[in-house]
Structures are given as structure tokens and as C-alpha cells.
Design a protein around this motif. Structure first.
Motif, PDB file in Angstrom:
ATOM      1  N   LEU A 217       4.399   4.377  -7.058  1.00  7.59           N
ATOM      2  CA  LEU A 217       4.898   3.471  -8.097  1.00  7.59           C
ATOM      3  C   LEU A 217       3.732   2.828  -8.836  1.00  7.59           C
ATOM      4  O   LEU A 217       2.743   2.433  -8.215  1.00  7.59           O
ATOM      5  CB  LEU A 217       5.765   2.372  -7.461  1.00  7.59           C
ATOM      6  CG  LEU A 217       7.044   2.828  -6.762  1.00  7.59           C
ATOM      7  CD1 LEU A 217       7.622   1.696  -5.932  1.00  7.59           C
ATOM      8  CD2 LEU A 217       8.062   3.307  -7.788  1.00  7.59           C
ATOM      9  N   PRO A 218       3.827   2.685 -10.180  1.00  7.86           N
ATOM     10  CA  PRO A 218       2.798   1.946 -10.926  1.00  7.86           C
ATOM     11  C   PRO A 218       2.745   0.504 -10.437  1.00  7.86           C
ATOM     12  O   PRO A 218       3.793  -0.108 -10.194  1.00  7.86           O
ATOM     13  CB  PRO A 218       3.292   2.024 -12.377  1.00  7.86           C
ATOM     14  CG  PRO A 218       4.266   3.154 -12.410  1.00  7.86           C
ATOM     15  CD  PRO A 218       4.886   3.203 -11.053  1.00  7.86           C
ATOM     16  N   PRO A 219       1.561  -0.084 -10.276  1.00 10.70           N
ATOM     17  CA  PRO A 219       1.436  -1.355  -9.563  1.00 10.70           C
ATOM     18  C   PRO A 219       2.229  -2.519 -10.136  1.00 10.70           C
ATOM     19  O   PRO A 219       2.948  -3.205  -9.407  1.00 10.70           O
ATOM     20  CB  PRO A 219      -0.072  -1.628  -9.586  1.00 10.70           C
ATOM     21  CG  PRO A 219      -0.620  -0.754 -10.660  1.00 10.70           C
ATOM     22  CD  PRO A 219       0.246   0.447 -10.700  1.00 10.70           C
TER      23      PRO A 219
ATOM     24  N   GLY B  48       8.991   4.624  -1.264  1.00  9.07           N
ATOM     25  CA  GLY B  48       8.919   3.649  -2.342  1.00  9.07           C
ATOM     26  C   GLY B  48      10.113   2.716  -2.359  1.00  9.07           C
ATOM     27  O   GLY B  48       9.967   1.501  -2.535  1.00  9.07           O
ATOM     28  N   LEU B  49      11.315   3.271  -2.162  1.00  7.63           N
ATOM     29  CA  LEU B  49      12.520   2.448  -2.157  1.00  7.63           C
ATOM     30  C   LEU B  49      12.514   1.478  -0.979  1.00  7.63           C
ATOM     31  O   LEU B  49      12.872   0.302  -1.125  1.00  7.63           O
ATOM     32  CB  LEU B  49      13.758   3.343  -2.095  1.00  7.63           C
ATOM     33  CG  LEU B  49      14.058   4.164  -3.358  1.00  7.63           C
ATOM     34  CD1 LEU B  49      15.227   5.115  -3.106  1.00  7.63           C
ATOM     35  CD2 LEU B  49      14.371   3.254  -4.536  1.00  7.63           C
ATOM     36  N   LEU B  50      12.106   1.967   0.188  1.00  7.11           N
ATOM     37  CA  LEU B  50      12.036   1.090   1.356  1.00  7.11           C
ATOM     38  C   LEU B  50      11.018  -0.020   1.145  1.00  7.11           C
ATOM     39  O   LEU B  50      11.231  -1.167   1.557  1.00  7.11           O
ATOM     40  CB  LEU B  50      11.686   1.906   2.603  1.00  7.11           C
ATOM     41  CG  LEU B  50      12.779   2.827   3.152  1.00  7.11           C
ATOM     42  CD1 LEU B  50      12.245   3.650   4.318  1.00  7.11           C
ATOM     43  CD2 LEU B  50      14.006   2.033   3.582  1.00  7.11           C
ATOM     44  N   ALA B  51       9.889   0.305   0.494  1.00  2.16           N
ATOM     45  CA  ALA B  51       8.865  -0.709   0.226  1.00  2.16           C
ATOM     46  C   ALA B  51       9.409  -1.805  -0.686  1.00  2.16           C
ATOM     47  O   ALA B  51       9.178  -2.996  -0.453  1.00  2.16           O
ATOM     48  CB  ALA B  51       7.641  -0.053  -0.405  1.00  2.16           C
ATOM     49  N   VAL B  52      10.144  -1.417  -1.740  1.00  2.00           N
ATOM     50  CA  VAL B  52      10.717  -2.398  -2.662  1.00  2.00           C
ATOM     51  C   VAL B  52      11.712  -3.295  -1.928  1.00  2.00           C
ATOM     52  O   VAL B  52      11.672  -4.526  -2.057  1.00  2.00           O
ATOM     53  CB  VAL B  52      11.407  -1.693  -3.849  1.00  2.00           C
ATOM     54  CG1 VAL B  52      12.237  -2.702  -4.658  1.00  2.00           C
ATOM     55  CG2 VAL B  52      10.376  -1.033  -4.758  1.00  2.00           C
TER      56      VAL B  52
ATOM     57  N   LYS C  38       0.823  -1.204   0.000  1.00  5.00           N
ATOM     58  CA  LYS C  38       0.000   0.000   0.000  1.00  5.00           C
ATOM     59  C   LYS C  38       0.859   1.257   0.000  1.00  5.00           C
ATOM     60  O   LYS C  38       0.567   2.228  -0.707  1.00  5.00           O
ATOM     61  CB  LYS C  38      -0.927   0.003   1.216  1.00  5.00           C
ATOM     62  CG  LYS C  38      -2.099  -0.931   1.122  1.00  5.00           C
ATOM     63  CD  LYS C  38      -3.093  -0.507   0.051  1.00  5.00           C
ATOM     64  CE  LYS C  38      -3.788   0.795   0.372  1.00  5.00           C
ATOM     65  NZ  LYS C  38      -4.808   1.137  -0.652  1.00  5.00           N
ATOM     66  N   ALA C  39       1.925   1.257   0.788  1.00  4.29           N
ATOM     67  CA  ALA C  39       2.795   2.427   0.859  1.00  4.29           C
ATOM     68  C   ALA C  39       3.509   2.671  -0.478  1.00  4.29           C
ATOM     69  O   ALA C  39       3.580   3.803  -0.961  1.00  4.29           O
ATOM     70  CB  ALA C  39       3.820   2.246   1.979  1.00  4.29           C
ATOM     71  N   GLY C  40       4.005   1.592  -1.094  1.00  2.22           N
ATOM     72  CA  GLY C  40       4.705   1.746  -2.363  1.00  2.22           C
ATOM     73  C   GLY C  40       3.802   2.149  -3.505  1.00  2.22           C
ATOM     74  O   GLY C  40       4.220   2.861  -4.433  1.00  2.22           O
TER      75      GLY C  40
ATOM     76  N   SER D  66       8.279   6.923 -16.711  1.00  5.96           N
ATOM     77  CA  SER D  66       7.999   8.334 -16.421  1.00  5.96           C
ATOM     78  C   SER D  66       6.951   8.492 -15.322  1.00  5.96           C
ATOM     79  O   SER D  66       6.836   9.550 -14.699  1.00  5.96           O
ATOM     80  CB  SER D  66       7.521   9.054 -17.685  1.00  5.96           C
ATOM     81  OG  SER D  66       6.330   8.464 -18.173  1.00  5.96           O
ATOM     82  N   ALA D  67       6.174   7.426 -15.068  1.00  4.46           N
ATOM     83  CA  ALA D  67       5.145   7.479 -14.026  1.00  4.46           C
ATOM     84  C   ALA D  67       5.711   7.166 -12.644  1.00  4.46           C
ATOM     85  O   ALA D  67       5.005   7.287 -11.642  1.00  4.46           O
ATOM     86  CB  ALA D  67       4.022   6.499 -14.347  1.00  4.46           C
ATOM     87  N   VAL D  68       6.992   6.784 -12.594  1.00  2.00           N
ATOM     88  CA  VAL D  68       7.620   6.433 -11.328  1.00  2.00           C
ATOM     89  C   VAL D  68       8.046   7.696 -10.591  1.00  2.00           C
ATOM     90  O   VAL D  68       8.707   8.564 -11.161  1.00  2.00           O
ATOM     91  CB  VAL D  68       8.839   5.525 -11.547  1.00  2.00           C
ATOM     92  CG1 VAL D  68       9.565   5.276 -10.223  1.00  2.00           C
ATOM     93  CG2 VAL D  68       8.417   4.207 -12.175  1.00  2.00           C
ATOM     94  N   GLU D  69       7.651   7.794  -9.352  1.00  4.60           N
ATOM     95  CA  GLU D  69       8.105   8.878  -8.480  1.00  4.60           C
ATOM     96  C   GLU D  69       9.036   8.268  -7.437  1.00  4.60           C
ATOM     97  O   GLU D  69       8.598   7.498  -6.584  1.00  4.60           O
ATOM     98  CB  GLU D  69       6.913   9.549  -7.806  1.00  4.60           C
ATOM     99  CG  GLU D  69       7.308  10.712  -6.914  1.00  4.60           C
ATOM    100  CD  GLU D  69       6.105  11.306  -6.191  1.00  4.60           C
ATOM    101  OE1 GLU D  69       6.334  12.076  -5.241  1.00  4.60           O
ATOM    102  OE2 GLU D  69       4.964  10.980  -6.576  1.00  4.60           O
ATOM    103  N   VAL D  70      10.321   8.578  -7.557  1.00  3.27           N
ATOM    104  CA  VAL D  70      11.310   7.984  -6.656  1.00  3.27           C
ATOM    105  C   VAL D  70      11.238   8.683  -5.303  1.00  3.27           C
ATOM    106  O   VAL D  70      11.483   9.885  -5.189  1.00  3.27           O
ATOM    107  CB  VAL D  70      12.727   8.097  -7.238  1.00  3.27           C
ATOM    108  CG1 VAL D  70      13.747   7.482  -6.270  1.00  3.27           C
ATOM    109  CG2 VAL D  70      12.811   7.404  -8.590  1.00  3.27           C
TER     110      VAL D  70
END
Length: 308
Positions: free
Chosen positions: A31-33, A217-221, A25-27, A209-213
Motif C-alpha cells: 500500500l502507498p504510505p 494489507g487488509l489485516l494491517a488496515v 511495515k507489513a502493510g 492504481s498503486a494499491v495492491e489488495v
């Protein structure tokens, strides 16, 4: 394995897989699903391939059964499961998503009846399936208005994710490949990641281009790849080999509890009364379907504590 260690690993697995729904949910906020799921398994595949090479002598597929097993796992259990789950989870709370995924053991019973001739479904088993699917209906609440308005689509996608896992598990049991569990997870994860990237390329809104770093998001990955995937699967197969399928399947019903509590603490999510009732029905359906196996597996443990 001692009972104390088995219980500790069971609790750890429930914690890791339950909090994974919160990480998803956080990511999904940035990030696109499907691309999110693909990157998760890119990292997980790298970790698992290194682990498999170091820990197993039979980590490379050798036979046709091995290759078919990896194809089924990579396609159904990794790619389709995560594609449906991540897209559906965008509009569901962590707890509801985890509850709906919990229908997979019920669905696996139905698939086993079709693909494994030795499996039989008794009258009580049929009642178990009906009760379980009543639970799904309580959680998803597919009213005509919800269906027409598309509100039931996210829940339907998560149920499809559970169906992909259930079908994949039954087919893997039928194929009976000999590759080690470490190698099986590693290669199916790598194949699943590649398929997720292919699915992502075909979907609108899934471009880089839809990715917001972001840090979140990084921690979720990283959390999903290293803990929920790599560590989670190592624990899962260790427990599966030592305590059996029934006891390990019970983790499916501990996960929604962890997901609901962590979703409430971290994301301020809430479960409704019908969601809780649906979870109880799904769990009751599982117990009815697997009552003999549950009694055989858990009977000695309950007797030790004075329950008959």
C-alpha cells in the motif's frame, strides 16, 4: 482503578502500539504510505464516532476551544504525524521507528518551554535534552555520507513525526477544550483522515492504481484502525485520567521493546548495538527531564516493594 488493572491496561497498550509498527511495515509492502494511513483513519474514525456518540454526552464540539483543539489534533497529531511516520517507516525496521518516535516526550518539553510560560527548564533538564538527542543521533547516525546519500531521510521523517505529536500535545494543553476525550479523538481522527487523503492526492505514486489488495494489507488496515487506534486511544485516555501523564508516558518506552521483539518474530528484523544504546539514552533523557514528577508518581509504588 486498582494497580493490577492499571498495570494490565499499560501492558495491553504497549502490546497494541508496539505491534502496530509491525502492522505498518507489513502493510507498506503493498500500500502507498500516506494512502495507507488515510484508510486506516477512515475506518478508525467510523468506529470512534459510533463509540463517542454512544458513550459521551459531550462528543460534539461546542466552543471555539473545542474546535481549535480538534484542528490541532487532526492536523498535527493525526495527519502530519502519520504522513511523516508512514513514509519514513518504509526504510526503517519496526524497532528503530518506535525508538525514534520515543523522542516525542523530550521534544514536548522544549515546546512547552516556548508555549507554556509556567514551564521551566533547569540545568539538569538541559542535560536530559542533550542526552536524549544524543540517543536520536545514535539511532539515526546522520553522518555526512548518510546525509549526502539520503540514508538519514527516513529517520529524519520519523523524528518530524515525533515533533508533530509533541507540538500538538503542548498546544492542546494550552487550548484546554472541554469536549470529552472520546469526542476529541473521534473528530480529530476524522479530520486527520481527510487531511491525509488530501496529502496523498498531492504525492507521486499515491494513486489507487498503486494499491495492491492483499490479505496482509487488509489485516494491517483493520488491526491499525480497530486495535492500535480505536482501542489504543480508549485505553490511553482511561489511563491518563486515572494514573497521570508521567506513568502513561512511560508506555512510549515500552513500545520499542514490543516493536523490536514482534519485528524480530514476524519480519525477522534486527536491532543493532547503537540502536539499543540510542534507546537507552532517549529513556535516560526523559528520566532526567521528568525526574521530580517520576519520583512523585512512582515513589509510593516503589516504596511498596521495598525500594527507597
Amino acid at each position: 482503578m486498582s494497580k493490577r488493572r492499571a498495570v494490565a491496561l499499560f501492558v495491553l497498550l504497549a502490546l497494541v502500539w508496539g505491534t502496530a509498527f509491525v502492522a505498518i511495515k507489513a502493510g507498506l509492502r503493498t500500500l502507498p504510505p500516506v494512502l495507507f494511513a488515510a484508510v486506516r483513519y477512515d475506518v478508525a474514525a467510523l468506529v470512534m464516532l459510533c463509540y463517542a456518540a454512544a458513550s459521551s454526552d459531550y462528543w460534539l464540539p461546542r466552543t471555539r476551544a473545542d474546535r481549535l483543539t480538534l484542528l490541532v489534533e487532526g492536523t498535527l497529531i493525526i495527519a502530519l504525524y502519520n504522513a511523516f511516520l508512514f513514509v519514513g517507516q518504509q526504510d526503517l525496521t519496526s524497532g528503530v521507528g518506535a525508538i525514534l518516535v520515543g523522542v516525542s516526550p523530550l521534544l514536548s518539553t522544549g515546546f512547552a518551554r516556548v508555549f507554556l510560560p509556567s514551564e521551566r527548564l533547569t540545568a539538569v533538564g538541559v542535560v536530559g535534552l542533550v542526552v536524549g538527542f544524543l540517543g536520536v543521533a545514535l539511532v539515526a547516525r546522520p553522518s555526512p555520507a548518510a546525509l549526502l546519500g539520503g540514508a538519514a531521510i527516513p529517520s529524519g521523517l520519523v523524528v518530524l513525526a515525533a515533533a508533530a505529536v509533541a507540538l500538538g500535545s503542548v498546544l492542546v494543553q494550552r487550548l484546554d477544550g472541554d469536549i470529552s476525550s472520546e469526542g476529541m479523538v473521534a473528530w480529530s481522527t476524522a479530520l486527520g483522515a481527510a487531511l491525509l487523503h488530501a496529502i496523498s492526492l498531492g504525492l507521486p505514486g499515491e494513486s489507487l492504481s498503486a494499491v495492491e489488495v492483499t490479505v496482509t494489507g487488509l489485516l494491517a488496515v483493520v488491526y491499525l484502525a480497530v486495535f492500535a487506534s480505536a482501542l489504543g486511544y480508549v485505553i490511553y485516555f482511561d489511563l491518563l485520567a486515572r494514573v497521570g501523564a508521567i506513568e502513561i508516558n512511560l508506555v512510549t518506552y515500552a513500545v520499542p521493546v514490543v516493536a523490536s521483539i514482534s519485528g524480530w518474530l514476524v519480519l525477522d528484523e534486527r536491532l543493532g548495538g547503537l540502536d539499543i544504546a540510542g534507546f537507552c539514552c532517549i529513556f535516560a533523557g526523559f528520566i532526567l527531564l521528568k525526574r521530580r514528577a517520576v519520583r512523585a508518581e512512582l515513589g509510593p509504588l516503589l516504596a511498596r516493594f521495598g525500594f527507597r
